[in-house]
Design an enzyme around this catalytic site. Structure first.
Site, PDB file in Angstrom:
ATOM      1  N   TRP A  24       0.831  -1.206   0.000  1.00 24.64           N
ATOM      2  CA  TRP A  24       0.000   0.000   0.000  1.00 24.64           C
ATOM      3  C   TRP A  24       0.861   1.251   0.000  1.00 24.64           C
ATOM      4  O   TRP A  24       1.951   1.258   0.578  1.00 24.64           O
ATOM      5  CB  TRP A  24      -0.898   0.022   1.234  1.00 24.64           C
ATOM      6  CG  TRP A  24      -2.108  -0.839   1.103  1.00 24.64           C
ATOM      7  CD1 TRP A  24      -2.169  -2.206   1.285  1.00 24.64           C
ATOM      8  CD2 TRP A  24      -3.421  -0.428   0.759  1.00 24.64           C
ATOM      9  NE1 TRP A  24      -3.436  -2.644   1.081  1.00 24.64           N
ATOM     10  CE2 TRP A  24      -4.243  -1.574   0.756  1.00 24.64           C
ATOM     11  CE3 TRP A  24      -3.994   0.807   0.459  1.00 24.64           C
ATOM     12  CZ2 TRP A  24      -5.595  -1.527   0.467  1.00 24.64           C
ATOM     13  CZ3 TRP A  24      -5.345   0.855   0.175  1.00 24.64           C
ATOM     14  CH2 TRP A  24      -6.134  -0.296   0.175  1.00 24.64           C
ATOM     15  N   VAL A  78       3.034   1.160   5.837  1.00 20.36           N
ATOM     16  CA  VAL A  78       2.441   2.481   6.036  1.00 20.36           C
ATOM     17  C   VAL A  78       0.979   2.279   6.398  1.00 20.36           C
ATOM     18  O   VAL A  78       0.251   1.582   5.685  1.00 20.36           O
ATOM     19  CB  VAL A  78       2.514   3.338   4.749  1.00 20.36           C
ATOM     20  CG1 VAL A  78       1.915   4.709   5.002  1.00 20.36           C
ATOM     21  CG2 VAL A  78       3.931   3.450   4.241  1.00 20.36           C
ATOM     22  N   HIS A  86     -10.002   0.928  12.018  1.00 22.24           N
ATOM     23  CA  HIS A  86      -9.068   0.101  11.270  1.00 22.24           C
ATOM     24  C   HIS A  86      -7.617   0.472  11.570  1.00 22.24           C
ATOM     25  O   HIS A  86      -6.756  -0.395  11.733  1.00 22.24           O
ATOM     26  CB  HIS A  86      -9.366   0.255   9.768  1.00 22.24           C
ATOM     27  CG  HIS A  86      -8.414  -0.437   8.865  1.00 22.24           C
ATOM     28  ND1 HIS A  86      -7.343   0.202   8.281  1.00 22.24           N
ATOM     29  CD2 HIS A  86      -8.362  -1.726   8.438  1.00 22.24           C
ATOM     30  CE1 HIS A  86      -6.678  -0.662   7.530  1.00 22.24           C
ATOM     31  NE2 HIS A  86      -7.277  -1.828   7.602  1.00 22.24           N
TER      32      HIS A  86
END
Length: 156
Positions: A24, A78, A86
């Protein structure tokens, strides 16, 4: 470099290191990976493997799978705060999981997981042009320095 951060110079020649990197936030991850590569090169480490996993949550299981085969690992990810819990779940799972793997196996793991409020904070820490910090380089340097320190104690 942030005020108070140590300057770590260590000879890691001959060490075998794996970098486990999430996928990500590609721009930030590219900066972190470049920083790790520079940090390992600065330490004389040439035996480096990079393993990509989907996200930060997957870092602990990958580290657990690799820990016995390498002298050190560097975990990169990250997590950017959003509007749901979350962020807290992933950050806690990654931190606790990576810590557990390192303590359980005795393999040092450089912690290069950025936990940021927004993408601008992540970019500022990624070692990119204009960044104020280079967390990839720091994580690599910490992992190598820890291996060297532990080996020095074991042989004394």
């Amino acid at each position: 470099m942030k005020s108070g951060a140590p300057t770590i110079t260590t000879d890691g020649s001959g060490l075998r290191v794996a970098v486990v990197a999430a996928s990500w936030h590609q721009q930030v991850m590219d900066g972190l990976l470049d920083g790790v590569r520079r940090g390992l090169a600065d330490a004389g480490v040439t035996d480096v493997d990079v393993v990509r996993v989907p996200g930060t949550f997957e870092l602990p299981v990958a580290c657990a799978s690799l820990a016995e085969r390498y002298d050190a690992l560097v975990a990169l990810g990250v997590v950017i705060r959003g509007g749901t819990p979350h962020f807290e779940y992933v950050c806690q799972a990654a931190t606790m999981g990576i810590t557990d793997v390192s303590v359980r196996t005795g393999t040092p793991i450089g912690f290069g997981v950025l936990t940021c409020d927004d993408e601008a904070q992540a970019i500022d820490r990624a070692g990119l042009p204009g960044s104020t910090e280079d967390k990839g380089h720091e994580a690599a340097s910490a992992a190598v320095a820890t291996v060297v320190a532990l080996r020095a104690v074991a042989t004394s």
